[in-house]
Design an enzyme around this catalytic site. Structure first.
Site, PDB file in Angstrom:
ATOM      1  N   ASP A 189       0.885  -1.162   0.000  1.00  0.00           N
ATOM      2  CA  ASP A 189       0.000   0.000   0.000  1.00  0.00           C
ATOM      3  C   ASP A 189       0.920   1.207   0.000  1.00  0.00           C
ATOM      4  O   ASP A 189       1.676   1.417   0.962  1.00  0.00           O
ATOM      5  CB  ASP A 189      -0.881  -0.018   1.250  1.00  0.00           C
ATOM      6  CG  ASP A 189      -1.851   1.152   1.326  1.00  0.00           C
ATOM      7  OD1 ASP A 189      -1.584   2.196   0.691  1.00  0.00           O
ATOM      8  OD2 ASP A 189      -2.860   1.039   2.038  1.00  0.00           O
TER       9      ASP A 189
ATOM     10  N   TYR B  99      -8.660  13.152  -8.706  1.00  0.00           N
ATOM     11  CA  TYR B  99      -7.581  12.526  -9.467  1.00  0.00           C
ATOM     12  C   TYR B  99      -6.764  13.593 -10.204  1.00  0.00           C
ATOM     13  O   TYR B  99      -5.528  13.595 -10.158  1.00  0.00           O
ATOM     14  CB  TYR B  99      -8.193  11.533 -10.448  1.00  0.00           C
ATOM     15  CG  TYR B  99      -7.232  10.817 -11.352  1.00  0.00           C
ATOM     16  CD1 TYR B  99      -6.573   9.665 -10.921  1.00  0.00           C
ATOM     17  CD2 TYR B  99      -6.999  11.254 -12.655  1.00  0.00           C
ATOM     18  CE1 TYR B  99      -5.712   8.981 -11.772  1.00  0.00           C
ATOM     19  CE2 TYR B  99      -6.138  10.582 -13.499  1.00  0.00           C
ATOM     20  CZ  TYR B  99      -5.491   9.451 -13.054  1.00  0.00           C
ATOM     21  OH  TYR B  99      -4.637   8.774 -13.883  1.00  0.00           O
TER      22      TYR B  99
ATOM     23  N   LYS C   1      -2.830  14.450  -9.494  1.00  0.00           N
ATOM     24  CA  LYS C   1      -1.831  14.296 -10.549  1.00  0.00           C
ATOM     25  C   LYS C   1      -1.101  15.616 -10.817  1.00  0.00           C
ATOM     26  O   LYS C   1       0.077  15.621 -11.190  1.00  0.00           O
ATOM     27  CB  LYS C   1      -2.491  13.784 -11.826  1.00  0.00           C
ATOM     28  CG  LYS C   1      -2.950  12.337 -11.737  1.00  0.00           C
ATOM     29  CD  LYS C   1      -1.821  11.373 -11.410  1.00  0.00           C
ATOM     30  CE  LYS C   1      -2.232   9.926 -11.594  1.00  0.00           C
ATOM     31  NZ  LYS C   1      -1.134   8.982 -11.254  1.00  0.00           N
TER      32      LYS C   1
END
Length: 238
Positions: free
Chosen positions: A58, A148, A152
């Protein structure tokens, strides 16, 4: 067929999609590959496919990072890190919860931060190449995956700062990011569905990662390489 011969690579999230393609490309060119993923079954399958070593990881966990880096060191050192692990949850700014936003950022942003931090310690005496997976969604804007896209964008900024830090410290460590868009993966399909025109394939990204991992790109540092078939120009889905 030996562009990264003698090098040890660690690829996160390599159980499927782009990570799997990256692992295959690096192994094809003679790298020893440590495959990591939270999905143990998928990760072990890819490790067997490329003749590599699997570590369940993880990327939010410092202990898991220590174990993954340790696996690379047991193979002789760490020369290449591909920070690829990630997930996507479709949700716009009005419907995204703080919990979702933090989860996505923890995996992409914090996970990449930890990868860079641990990799620098392992690489600073020998040099190496860190490749962070950003996204065209952070450049063009893609409101349906707001968390997201934001995460990013952070990956892109982190990459540049890491590159300058290593250069200024005299470490022979390069840090670059890639910004894929319209690549045929389960992640893209979950966002935009099937039938995307002019779509790329995971192997296309794997070949770019291989280039950045090899000595052929020795003077490329702090860059973001876009691989999207001009979707940012034409406004296509990312």
């Amino acid at each position: 067929m030996a562009r990264v011969e003698g090098k040890v690579a660690l690829v996160t999230g390599a159980g499927s999609g782009l990570g799997r393609a990256d692992a295959i490309a690096l192994a094809r060119e003679s790298a020893k590959v440590v495959v990591t993923d939270v999905n143990e079954e998928a990760g072990r399958a890819v490790a067997a496919e490329v003749g590599g070593v699997f570590v369940k990881q993880d990327v939010r966990s410092e202990a898991d990072w220590a174990a993954a880096i340790g696996a690379a060191l047991s193979l002789g050192g760490l020369d290449i890190l591909v920070n690829n692990a990630g997930i996507v949850i479709v949700s716009d700014i009005e419907n995204t919860t703080l919990e979702t936003y933090r989860l996505i950022n923890a995996i992409h942003n914090e996970g990449t931060f930890l990868g860079c931090k641990f990799a620098i310690e392992a690489m600073k005496e020998r040099g190496g190449s860190i490749i962070n997976v950003a996204s065209q969604s952070a450049i063009q804007g893609f409101p349906g995956v707001i968390s997201y896209a934001a995460a990013k964008g952070a990956v892109s900024s982190l990459t540049r700062s890491v590159a300058v830090h290593c250069r200024d410290k005299g470490y022979k460590i390069r840090c670059n990011s890639i910004a894929p868009g319209q690549i045929e993966t389960p992640l893209l399909e979950s966002v935009v569905g099937t039938g995307v025109p002019n779509i790329g394939h995971p192997e296309d990204v794997g070949n770019l990662v291989l280039f950045l991992a090899s000595d052929e790109s020795r003077h490329i540092n702090g860059a973001q390489l876009v691989i999207d078939n001009a979707s940012s120009v034409f406004g296509g889905p990312v």
